[in-house]
Design a protein around this motif. Structure first.
Motif, PDB file in Angstrom:
ATOM      1  N   ASP A   1       0.831  -1.197   0.000  1.00 48.26           N
ATOM      2  CA  ASP A   1       0.000   0.000   0.000  1.00 48.26           C
ATOM      3  C   ASP A   1       0.874   1.260   0.000  1.00 48.26           C
ATOM      4  O   ASP A   1       1.607   1.534   0.960  1.00 48.26           O
ATOM      5  N   GLY A   2       0.802   2.010  -1.079  1.00 48.82           N
ATOM      6  CA  GLY A   2       1.581   3.253  -1.166  1.00 48.82           C
ATOM      7  C   GLY A   2       3.052   3.036  -1.424  1.00 48.82           C
ATOM      8  O   GLY A   2       3.847   3.975  -1.307  1.00 48.82           O
ATOM      9  N   ARG A   3       3.440   1.814  -1.783  1.00 46.26           N
ATOM     10  CA  ARG A   3       4.856   1.521  -2.018  1.00 46.26           C
ATOM     11  C   ARG A   3       5.060   0.884  -3.393  1.00 46.26           C
ATOM     12  O   ARG A   3       5.359  -0.316  -3.498  1.00 46.26           O
ATOM     13  N   PRO A   4       4.917   1.632  -4.464  1.00 46.24           N
ATOM     14  CA  PRO A   4       5.162   1.064  -5.793  1.00 46.24           C
ATOM     15  C   PRO A   4       6.596   0.569  -5.961  1.00 46.24           C
ATOM     16  O   PRO A   4       6.859  -0.301  -6.794  1.00 46.24           O
ATOM     17  N   ASP A   5       7.518   1.088  -5.159  1.00 45.51           N
ATOM     18  CA  ASP A   5       8.900   0.628  -5.239  1.00 45.51           C
ATOM     19  C   ASP A   5       9.012  -0.833  -4.796  1.00 45.51           C
ATOM     20  O   ASP A   5       9.761  -1.618  -5.386  1.00 45.51           O
ATOM     21  N   LEU A   6       8.219  -1.221  -3.777  1.00 40.95           N
ATOM     22  CA  LEU A   6       8.227  -2.611  -3.328  1.00 40.95           C
ATOM     23  C   LEU A   6       7.589  -3.516  -4.375  1.00 40.95           C
ATOM     24  O   LEU A   6       8.052  -4.639  -4.587  1.00 40.95           O
ATOM     25  N   VAL A   7       6.551  -3.030  -5.023  1.00 42.36           N
ATOM     26  CA  VAL A   7       5.927  -3.801  -6.103  1.00 42.36           C
ATOM     27  C   VAL A   7       6.957  -4.088  -7.187  1.00 42.36           C
ATOM     28  O   VAL A   7       7.101  -5.234  -7.646  1.00 42.36           O
ATOM     29  N   ARG A   8       7.702  -3.074  -7.592  1.00 45.26           N
ATOM     30  CA  ARG A   8       8.691  -3.251  -8.652  1.00 45.26           C
ATOM     31  C   ARG A   8       9.792  -4.222  -8.234  1.00 45.26           C
ATOM     32  O   ARG A   8      10.247  -5.048  -9.037  1.00 45.26           O
ATOM     33  N   ARG A   9      10.216  -4.160  -6.980  1.00 42.06           N
ATOM     34  CA  ARG A   9      11.285  -5.043  -6.517  1.00 42.06           C
ATOM     35  C   ARG A   9      10.823  -6.505  -6.474  1.00 42.06           C
ATOM     36  O   ARG A   9      11.565  -7.409  -6.864  1.00 42.06           O
ATOM     37  N   VAL A  10       9.595  -6.737  -6.020  1.00 43.55           N
ATOM     38  CA  VAL A  10       9.068  -8.099  -5.990  1.00 43.55           C
ATOM     39  C   VAL A  10       8.852  -8.611  -7.414  1.00 43.55           C
ATOM     40  O   VAL A  10       9.144  -9.776  -7.725  1.00 43.55           O
ATOM     41  N   GLU A  11       8.372  -7.751  -8.287  1.00 40.75           N
ATOM     42  CA  GLU A  11       8.203  -8.143  -9.685  1.00 40.75           C
ATOM     43  C   GLU A  11       9.536  -8.526 -10.321  1.00 40.75           C
ATOM     44  O   GLU A  11       9.601  -9.449 -11.145  1.00 40.75           O
ATOM     45  N   ALA A  12      10.605  -7.840  -9.934  1.00 42.28           N
ATOM     46  CA  ALA A  12      11.925  -8.173 -10.482  1.00 42.28           C
ATOM     47  C   ALA A  12      12.397  -9.546  -9.994  1.00 42.28           C
ATOM     48  O   ALA A  12      12.986 -10.321 -10.759  1.00 42.28           O
ATOM     49  N   ILE A  13      12.129  -9.858  -8.726  1.00 44.85           N
ATOM     50  CA  ILE A  13      12.522 -11.160  -8.174  1.00 44.85           C
ATOM     51  C   ILE A  13      11.797 -12.290  -8.890  1.00 44.85           C
ATOM     52  O   ILE A  13      12.370 -13.346  -9.179  1.00 44.85           O
ATOM     53  N   TYR A  14      10.528 -12.064  -9.190  1.00 50.02           N
ATOM     54  CA  TYR A  14       9.694 -13.113  -9.769  1.00 50.02           C
ATOM     55  C   TYR A  14       9.333 -12.839 -11.231  1.00 50.02           C
ATOM     56  O   TYR A  14       8.276 -13.276 -11.702  1.00 50.02           O
ATOM     57  N   ALA A  15      10.230 -12.179 -11.937  1.00 53.27           N
ATOM     58  CA  ALA A  15       9.955 -11.808 -13.326  1.00 53.27           C
ATOM     59  C   ALA A  15       9.638 -13.015 -14.199  1.00 53.27           C
ATOM     60  O   ALA A  15       8.741 -12.984 -15.045  1.00 53.27           O
ATOM     61  N   ARG A  16      10.378 -14.104 -14.005  1.00 51.96           N
ATOM     62  CA  ARG A  16      10.166 -15.298 -14.830  1.00 51.96           C
ATOM     63  C   ARG A  16       8.814 -15.939 -14.536  1.00 51.96           C
ATOM     64  O   ARG A  16       8.132 -16.412 -15.453  1.00 51.96           O
ATOM     65  N   ASP A  17       8.406 -15.945 -13.283  1.00 54.14           N
ATOM     66  CA  ASP A  17       7.082 -16.470 -12.937  1.00 54.14           C
ATOM     67  C   ASP A  17       5.987 -15.638 -13.592  1.00 54.14           C
ATOM     68  O   ASP A  17       5.012 -16.183 -14.129  1.00 54.14           O
ATOM     69  N   LEU A  18       6.136 -14.329 -13.525  1.00 57.60           N
ATOM     70  CA  LEU A  18       5.134 -13.442 -14.124  1.00 57.60           C
ATOM     71  C   LEU A  18       4.997 -13.716 -15.614  1.00 57.60           C
ATOM     72  O   LEU A  18       3.900 -13.724 -16.166  1.00 57.60           O
ATOM     73  N   GLU A  19       6.133 -13.953 -16.256  1.00 58.44           N
ATOM     74  CA  GLU A  19       6.138 -14.226 -17.693  1.00 58.44           C
ATOM     75  C   GLU A  19       5.514 -15.585 -18.008  1.00 58.44           C
ATOM     76  O   GLU A  19       4.671 -15.712 -18.904  1.00 58.44           O
ATOM     77  N   LEU A  20       5.948 -16.623 -17.302  1.00 57.78           N
ATOM     78  CA  LEU A  20       5.522 -17.987 -17.617  1.00 57.78           C
ATOM     79  C   LEU A  20       4.051 -18.243 -17.311  1.00 57.78           C
ATOM     80  O   LEU A  20       3.366 -18.951 -18.050  1.00 57.78           O
ATOM     81  N   TYR A  21       3.565 -17.667 -16.210  1.00 57.81           N
ATOM     82  CA  TYR A  21       2.223 -18.014 -15.741  1.00 57.81           C
ATOM     83  C   TYR A  21       1.200 -16.922 -15.997  1.00 57.81           C
ATOM     84  O   TYR A  21       0.049 -17.037 -15.569  1.00 57.81           O
TER      85      TYR A  21
END
Length: 235
Positions: A213-233
């Motif tokens: 909540d209110g932390r788009p920077d944390l969203v981006r960091r988690v997305e970077a960690i799980y980039a391959r999962d986001l892509e595959l699934y």
């Protein structure tokens, strides 16, 4: 000619064969293999398989992952387990939105069970081990950024494509936790699994804070960690 799956192909995703064995639930009697993906309906599916396998629909242990009665790979024989994962049985698993999975893992392990799990990541951050101090979500994310996904991350928070041994195992169906009822109904129909009621043992949706909540920077960091999962699934 298609190259056959071999045990070393699976072991490459796990530090020890014991870890591999804990995450592959092969049930020859049901003609299926479920590959566990922690924090994506894993307890629910393990309990369901136990009840379907034993016929004991009231079974409800405190530690379903340790106390279930499902056959172990060593008892089945690894050769047969590998054949099942290579297409001789129906293969399935579930995935979850990586952002929701990270939030759920942090809350379950580092807030509710901080005494057991906090000391596992505090040293990664250079912090003094203190079982009474919970990790903040940002500290949790920082620790993940410092870990090697394949060899250092715990299966509860490592990328899901590693838990599912992507590239080695081909699945008949990978469901999404967000549409569990529909996907599991499809899996049961396709695999010819028995009509055993589903019980969800670990439901903690209420009361969980939203660390994004209110932390788009944390969203981006988690997305970077799980980039391959986001892509595959497709999340």
């Amino acid at each position: 000619m298609t190259e056959q799956l071999a045990l070393p192909d699976l072991e490459a995703f796990w530090v020890t064969r014991g870890a591999l064995a804990r995450h592959v639930l092969a049930v020859p009697e049901l003609g299926c293999v479920y590959v566990k993906n922690p924090k994506a309906g894993c307890s629910t599916m393990t309990l369901w398989l136990d009840r379907a396998y034993t016929g004991d629909h009231d079974f409800l242990p405190e530690r379903v992952h340790k106390d279930n009665r499902l056959p172990k790979p060593r008892d089945i024989g690894w050769r047969k387990v590998v054949r099942m994962l290579d297409g001789a049985a129906y293969r399935f698993s579930f995935v979850r939105d990586p952002l929701a999975r990270a939030r759920s893992t942090w809350y379950a392990k580092f807030v509710l069970q901080k005494r057991e799990w906090g000391p596992r990541l505090q040293p990664v951050l250079g912090l003094e081990v203190d079982p009474d101090t919970p990790l903040t979500f940002e500290q949790f994310v920082s620790a993940l950024e410092l870990q090697d996904p394949l060899s250092e991350m715990d299966p509860h928070w490592r990328p899901q494509h590693l838990n599912l041994m992507h590239g080695a195992v081909t699945y008949d169906h990978i469901g999404r936790l967000e549409r569990f009822d529909a996907d599991f109904a499809l899996i049961r129909e396709q695999a010819g699994l028995p009509d055993v009621p589903v019980f969800i043992p670990n439901s903690r949706k209420s009361g969980q804070p939203d660390p994004y909540d209110g932390r788009p920077d944390l969203v981006r960091r988690v997305e970077a960690i799980y980039a391959r999962d986001l892509e595959l699934y497709g999340y």
